[in-house]
Design an enzyme around this catalytic site. Structure first.
Site, PDB file in Angstrom:
ATOM      1  N   HIS A  59      66.846 118.636  86.314  1.00 25.74           N
ATOM      2  CA  HIS A  59      67.473 119.538  85.495  1.00 25.74           C
ATOM      3  C   HIS A  59      66.947 120.733  85.601  1.00 25.74           C
ATOM      4  O   HIS A  59      65.558 120.273  85.699  1.00 25.74           O
ATOM      5  CB  HIS A  59      67.819 119.502  84.279  1.00 25.74           C
ATOM      6  CG  HIS A  59      68.102 120.109  83.375  1.00 25.74           C
ATOM      7  ND1 HIS A  59      69.098 120.221  82.535  1.00 25.74           N
ATOM      8  CD2 HIS A  59      67.472 120.885  82.538  1.00 25.74           C
ATOM      9  CE1 HIS A  59      69.568 120.915  82.239  1.00 25.74           C
ATOM     10  NE2 HIS A  59      68.237 121.657  81.402  1.00 25.74           N
ATOM     11  N   ASP A  69      70.002 114.402  79.468  1.00 24.95           N
ATOM     12  CA  ASP A  69      68.267 114.867  79.726  1.00 24.95           C
ATOM     13  C   ASP A  69      67.390 113.902  79.221  1.00 24.95           C
ATOM     14  O   ASP A  69      67.172 114.936  78.741  1.00 24.95           O
ATOM     15  CB  ASP A  69      68.465 116.488  79.539  1.00 24.95           C
ATOM     16  CG  ASP A  69      69.875 117.033  80.166  1.00 24.95           C
ATOM     17  OD1 ASP A  69      69.941 116.546  81.391  1.00 24.95           O
ATOM     18  OD2 ASP A  69      70.335 118.438  80.138  1.00 24.95           O
TER      19      ASP A  69
HETATM   20  C1  GRF Z   1      70.521 122.892  90.090  1.00 24.67           C
HETATM   21  O1  GRF Z   1      69.973 123.468  89.067  1.00 24.67           O
HETATM   22  C2  GRF Z   1      69.859 121.281  89.419  1.00 24.67           C
HETATM   23  O2  GRF Z   1      68.825 121.228  88.581  1.00 24.67           O
HETATM   24  C3  GRF Z   1      71.532 121.231  87.993  1.00 24.67           C
HETATM   25  O3  GRF Z   1      72.455 121.741  88.627  1.00 24.67           O
HETATM   26  C4  GRF Z   1      72.341 122.196  90.101  1.00 24.67           C
HETATM   27  C5  GRF Z   1      72.772 121.952  91.427  1.00 24.67           C
HETATM   28  O4  GRF Z   1      72.966 122.414  91.905  1.00 24.67           O
HETATM   29  N1  GRF Z   1      71.344 119.347  87.845  1.00 24.67           N
HETATM   30  P1  GRF Z   1      73.079 122.318  93.786  1.00 24.67           P
HETATM   31  O5  GRF Z   1      74.766 122.187  93.115  1.00 24.67           O
HETATM   32  O6  GRF Z   1      72.109 121.278  94.067  1.00 24.67           O
HETATM   33  O7  GRF Z   1      73.044 123.623  94.629  1.00 24.67           O
END
Ligand code: GRF
Length: 194
Positions: free
Chosen positions: A104, A145
């Protein structure tokens, strides 16, 4: 060999780091990518790594037998969420207790929960005038979360930074730590902070 399924809904930059990190790993392997989005960037990335993909609808996702059979057919040991936007049904968290990880983009418990994802998180951090942000890697239970925190990495937020700059700084932290935190967790070595 420990077998991972990566669930992702979007661009898949974390998923890509995970696939690359474990590509030649001696004891951990990404065996499957699951997405709810047929246009997700992660699908092309999985293809380049030669990793099978399954695209699921909401109906598929709610069908216990179908989902568990699909994961069993790939002999999945752990599920890694990397930007996967749907809340996991209880049959999945129950079937994989302490074996589902999520990342997260905030320092939980701050800026977590329903509706707190993507740019909403970083805008909230920006508008609150926070002096720091970061990422949290945690186990997944039935609430958004709220599972046990395994690891947090922190970065400063300066007054000059806007929300997209906070987002890109936090994303770099995610890329730097998520794969090795997964590796350490599987190896039985929890880490709490950077
Ligand atoms: C990341 O910021 C992660 O923390 C959240 O969703 C985003 C995904 O980004 N859960 P990506 O698809 O890995 O670029």
């Amino acid at each position: 060999m420990t077998r991972l399924a990566v669930f992702a809904s979007g661009g898949g930059s974390n998923a890509q780091k995970i696939m690359a990190y474990f590509e030649h790993h001696p004891s951990v392997k990404v065996v499957l990518v699951v997405s709810n989005n047929p246009d997700a960037g992660v699908l092309g990335i999985a293809d380049r790594f030669g990793i099978p993909v399954r695209i699921i609808s909401r109906t598929d996702f709610r069908q216990e037998e179908g989902m568990l059979n699909m994961l069993a057919s790939f002999r999945v040991d752990y599920i890694v969420l990397a930007g996967f936007l749907w809340l996991l049904p209880h049959f999945l968290t129950g079937h994989y207790p302490d074996r589902i990880l999520n990342i997260h983009p905030s320092l939980l418990p701050k800026y977590g929960g329903k509706g707190m994802y993507g740019h909403f998180v970083h805008e909230a951090v920006f508008h609150a005038g926070e002096k720091e942000s970061g990422c949290t890697i945690h186990l997944v239970n039935d609430a958004y979360d709220e599972g046990r925190i395994l690891f947090q990495a922190v970065c400063p937020v300066t007054p000059e930074m806007n929300a997209p700059e906070i987002a890109s700084t936090v994303l770099k932290l995610e890329h730097a730590y998520y794969p090795s935190v997964i590796e350490n967790y599987i190896a039985g070595k929890d880490r709490i902070s950077s």
